[in-house]
Write a protein that holds these residues in place. Structure first.
Motif, PDB file in Angstrom:
ATOM      1  N   PHE A   1      16.640  54.728  24.993  1.00 48.88           N
ATOM      2  CA  PHE A   1      17.830  56.683  24.765  1.00 48.88           C
ATOM      3  C   PHE A   1      18.311  56.919  26.634  1.00 48.88           C
ATOM      4  N   VAL A   2      16.979  56.113  27.497  1.00 51.48           N
ATOM      5  CA  VAL A   2      16.921  56.277  28.797  1.00 51.48           C
ATOM      6  C   VAL A   2      17.998  55.599  28.841  1.00 51.48           C
ATOM      7  N   ASP A   3      18.712  54.911  28.415  1.00 49.48           N
ATOM      8  CA  ASP A   3      19.383  53.421  29.367  1.00 49.48           C
ATOM      9  C   ASP A   3      20.776  53.858  28.796  1.00 49.48           C
ATOM     10  N   GLU A   4      20.927  54.378  27.724  1.00 46.86           N
ATOM     11  CA  GLU A   4      22.503  55.116  27.359  1.00 46.86           C
ATOM     12  C   GLU A   4      22.613  56.005  28.583  1.00 46.86           C
ATOM     13  N   VAL A   5      21.741  56.674  28.945  1.00 46.95           N
ATOM     14  CA  VAL A   5      21.435  57.830  30.114  1.00 46.95           C
ATOM     15  C   VAL A   5      22.115  57.300  31.347  1.00 46.95           C
ATOM     16  N   LEU A   6      21.298  56.482  32.173  1.00 45.61           N
ATOM     17  CA  LEU A   6      21.369  55.587  32.911  1.00 45.61           C
ATOM     18  C   LEU A   6      23.118  54.947  32.892  1.00 45.61           C
ATOM     19  N   ARG A   7      23.402  53.956  31.275  1.00 43.91           N
ATOM     20  CA  ARG A   7      24.852  53.452  32.124  1.00 43.91           C
ATOM     21  C   ARG A   7      25.617  54.605  31.710  1.00 43.91           C
ATOM     22  N   ARG A   8      26.246  55.598  31.210  1.00 47.72           N
ATOM     23  CA  ARG A   8      26.708  56.825  31.479  1.00 47.72           C
ATOM     24  C   ARG A   8      26.617  57.451  33.074  1.00 47.72           C
ATOM     25  N   LEU A   9      25.719  57.093  33.439  1.00 45.34           N
ATOM     26  CA  LEU A   9      25.320  58.229  35.412  1.00 45.34           C
ATOM     27  C   LEU A   9      26.561  56.540  35.693  1.00 45.34           C
ATOM     28  N   GLU A  10      25.607  55.274  35.798  1.00 44.32           N
ATOM     29  CA  GLU A  10      26.490  54.867  36.556  1.00 44.32           C
ATOM     30  C   GLU A  10      27.941  54.315  36.111  1.00 44.32           C
ATOM     31  N   ALA A  11      28.149  54.137  34.945  1.00 44.89           N
ATOM     32  CA  ALA A  11      29.497  54.311  35.334  1.00 44.89           C
ATOM     33  C   ALA A  11      30.778  55.512  35.393  1.00 44.89           C
ATOM     34  N   GLU A  12      29.933  56.673  35.646  1.00 40.38           N
ATOM     35  CA  GLU A  12      30.542  58.013  36.185  1.00 40.38           C
ATOM     36  C   GLU A  12      30.525  58.015  37.349  1.00 40.38           C
ATOM     37  N   GLY A  13      29.646  56.760  38.452  1.00 36.21           N
ATOM     38  CA  GLY A  13      29.437  56.065  39.773  1.00 36.21           C
ATOM     39  C   GLY A  13      28.459  57.142  40.421  1.00 36.21           C
ATOM     40  N   ILE A  14      27.691  57.883  39.783  1.00 35.49           N
ATOM     41  CA  ILE A  14      26.271  58.354  40.132  1.00 35.49           C
ATOM     42  C   ILE A  14      25.251  56.663  40.336  1.00 35.49           C
ATOM     43  N   GLU A  15      25.095  57.108  41.718  1.00 36.18           N
ATOM     44  CA  GLU A  15      24.511  56.037  42.291  1.00 36.18           C
ATOM     45  C   GLU A  15      22.810  55.852  42.860  1.00 36.18           C
ATOM     46  N   ASN A  16      22.605  57.169  42.580  1.00 34.19           N
ATOM     47  CA  ASN A  16      21.702  57.468  42.737  1.00 34.19           C
ATOM     48  C   ASN A  16      20.560  58.086  41.884  1.00 34.19           C
ATOM     49  N   MET A  17      19.223  57.627  41.735  1.00 31.67           N
ATOM     50  CA  MET A  17      18.690  58.936  41.047  1.00 31.67           C
ATOM     51  C   MET A  17      17.291  59.289  41.541  1.00 31.67           C
ATOM     52  N   ILE A  18      15.964  60.422  41.068  1.00 31.29           N
ATOM     53  CA  ILE A  18      14.734  60.631  40.825  1.00 31.29           C
ATOM     54  C   ILE A  18      14.713  60.257  39.631  1.00 31.29           C
ATOM     55  N   ALA A  19      13.329  59.606  39.312  1.00 34.37           N
ATOM     56  CA  ALA A  19      12.769  58.461  38.277  1.00 34.37           C
ATOM     57  C   ALA A  19      11.966  59.603  38.251  1.00 34.37           C
ATOM     58  N   LEU A  20      11.027  60.188  36.459  1.00 31.50           N
ATOM     59  CA  LEU A  20      10.204  60.991  37.015  1.00 31.50           C
ATOM     60  C   LEU A  20       9.349  60.754  35.297  1.00 31.50           C
ATOM     61  N   ARG A  21       8.438  61.414  35.641  1.00 29.90           N
ATOM     62  CA  ARG A  21       7.681  61.289  33.543  1.00 29.90           C
ATOM     63  C   ARG A  21       8.004  62.717  33.042  1.00 29.90           C
ATOM     64  N   GLY A  22       8.187  63.555  33.569  1.00 29.83           N
ATOM     65  CA  GLY A  22       8.117  65.031  32.675  1.00 29.83           C
ATOM     66  C   GLY A  22       6.755  65.582  32.517  1.00 29.83           C
ATOM     67  N   ASP A  23       7.147  66.935  32.293  1.00 35.21           N
ATOM     68  CA  ASP A  23       5.888  67.659  32.006  1.00 35.21           C
ATOM     69  C   ASP A  23       5.471  67.600  30.244  1.00 35.21           C
ATOM     70  N   PRO A  24       4.673  67.865  30.157  1.00 33.05           N
ATOM     71  CA  PRO A  24       4.276  67.314  28.185  1.00 33.05           C
ATOM     72  C   PRO A  24       5.309  69.382  27.878  1.00 33.05           C
ATOM     73  N   PRO A  25       5.802  68.921  26.702  1.00 33.71           N
ATOM     74  CA  PRO A  25       6.031  70.309  26.050  1.00 33.71           C
ATOM     75  C   PRO A  25       5.219  71.434  25.987  1.00 33.71           C
TER      76      PRO A  25
END
Ligand code: FAD
Length: 294
Positions: free
Chosen positions: A86-110
């Motif tokens: 799922f993460v890869d799908e999101v990343l591929r979409r962002l990359e295809a749309e020309g986004i060059e920068n990410m901040i990578a986080l764990r996130g919090d428990p629900p």
């Protein structure tokens, strides 16, 4: 452009927004971006929701912000509750749309859960996600850092160890959790340097918009409120206008002091509202501090 390249040549001014839940929120977000664009930010970032539709909204708002405003966008991504596919799908979409920068986080428990359990085929920690992104994608990468320690950490030392791991895995700069006492940031930067962390550490500042809101947010993320600020919030808590003004003055002082002490930039948690932010920026312009970003 990669944000690390910008940081290598100047101090950065940046604004963080969250993906809105409805059309009125989308309008407010883009009105705010339009207003803040006049201060010439080096990048803006869009947070990533912990679940549900806001994840798609992060992608949509990031792409739209970059396309419509022409600003460099850093998209946030969390890994706590998703598979690597799922993460890869999101990343591929962002990359295809020309986004060059990410901040990578764990996130919090629900909400309602105290501990985070990674899904099968997912990532336990932000460092695992950073490693994964670095191996498969060409994004410029940032990670989170915690001047007062992450609330789940046993102590500041172990937290710093994992911050260093994130840098070792490929984070090119760090953005801090919000804090209200600059000494927490300065001592964190010293400790990070002593631990061998050599990347820029951008301080994150959140203007106080209301007393209950800041109590909730600092309670969640483990940031402290200095005694004098706490006293003012206690005294004026019910008067939102007064609290906003206290927030404007406090954040102006924090940002001026950070710039005077050589911080590599300032990242503002804007909460999609422009009133306080524009006043802070006008204060910084008047005192000559906006020039520090040029
Ligand atoms: C600048 C910034 C932006 C943010 N944006 C978002 C967002 O868009 N969406 C969102 O949901 N949340 C966001 N957050 C909040 C963030 O998701 C939480 O703070 C989360 O609890 C930790 O994320 P992390 O990436 O720092 O995790 P990690 O680096 O994985 O750290 C989490 C905890 O685990 C420990 N740890 C780290 N690695 C290891 C390891 N290998 N072994 C054992 N322990 C380890 C750390 O010391 C820490 O206590 C943001 C926070 C910041 C500061």
């Amino acid at each position: 452009m990669k944000i690390r390249q910008i940081l290598d040549s100047k101090r950065t001014l940046s604004f963080e927004f969250f993906p809105p839940a409805d059309d009125a929120g989308v309008k407010r977000l883009f009105d705010t971006i339009d207003t803040l664009k006049t201060y010439d930010p080096d990048f803006v970032s869009i947070t990533y929701g912990a679940g549900g539709s806001t994840q798609a909204m992060t992608v949509e708002m990031s792409v739209r912000a970059q396309r419509e405003s022409g600003l460099t966008v850093m998209a946030h991504i969390t890994c706590a509750d998703q598979t690597s596919e799922f993460v890869d799908e999101v990343l591929r979409r962002l990359e295809a749309e020309g986004i060059e920068n990410m901040i990578a986080l764990r996130g919090d428990p629900p909400r309602g859960q105290s501990e985070l359990v990674a899904v099968d085929g997912g990532f336990d920690h932000a460092s695992d996600l950073i490693d994964h992104i670095k191996r498969g994608f060409g994004f410029g990468l940032a990670a989170a850092a915690y001047p007062e320690g992450h609330p789940e950490s046993a102590d500041l030392e172990s937290d710093l160890k994992y911050t260093r791991l994130k840098v070792g895995q490929g984070a090119e700069f760090l953005i801090t959790q919000l804090f209200y006492d600059n000494d927490d940031y300065y001592s964190f930067v010293d400790r990070a340097k002593n631990a061998g962390i050599r990347v820029p550490i951008i301080p994150g500042l959140m203007p106080i918009l209301s007393a209950p809101q800041i109590r909730r947010i600092t309670g969640m993320c483990g940031a402290s409120v200095p005694a004098e600020l706490d006293r003012l919030l206690e005294k004026h808590g019910a008067d939102n206008k007064a609290v906003r003004q206290i927030g404007i003055e406090h954040t102006t002082r924090q940002a001026s002091d950070l710039l005077d002490h050589g911080a590599p930039g300032v990242h503002f948690y804007v909460l999609n509202r422009r009133y306080s932010m524009t006043r802070i920026l006008e204060n910084l312009r008047e005192s000559g501090h906006v020039a520090a970003f040029s």
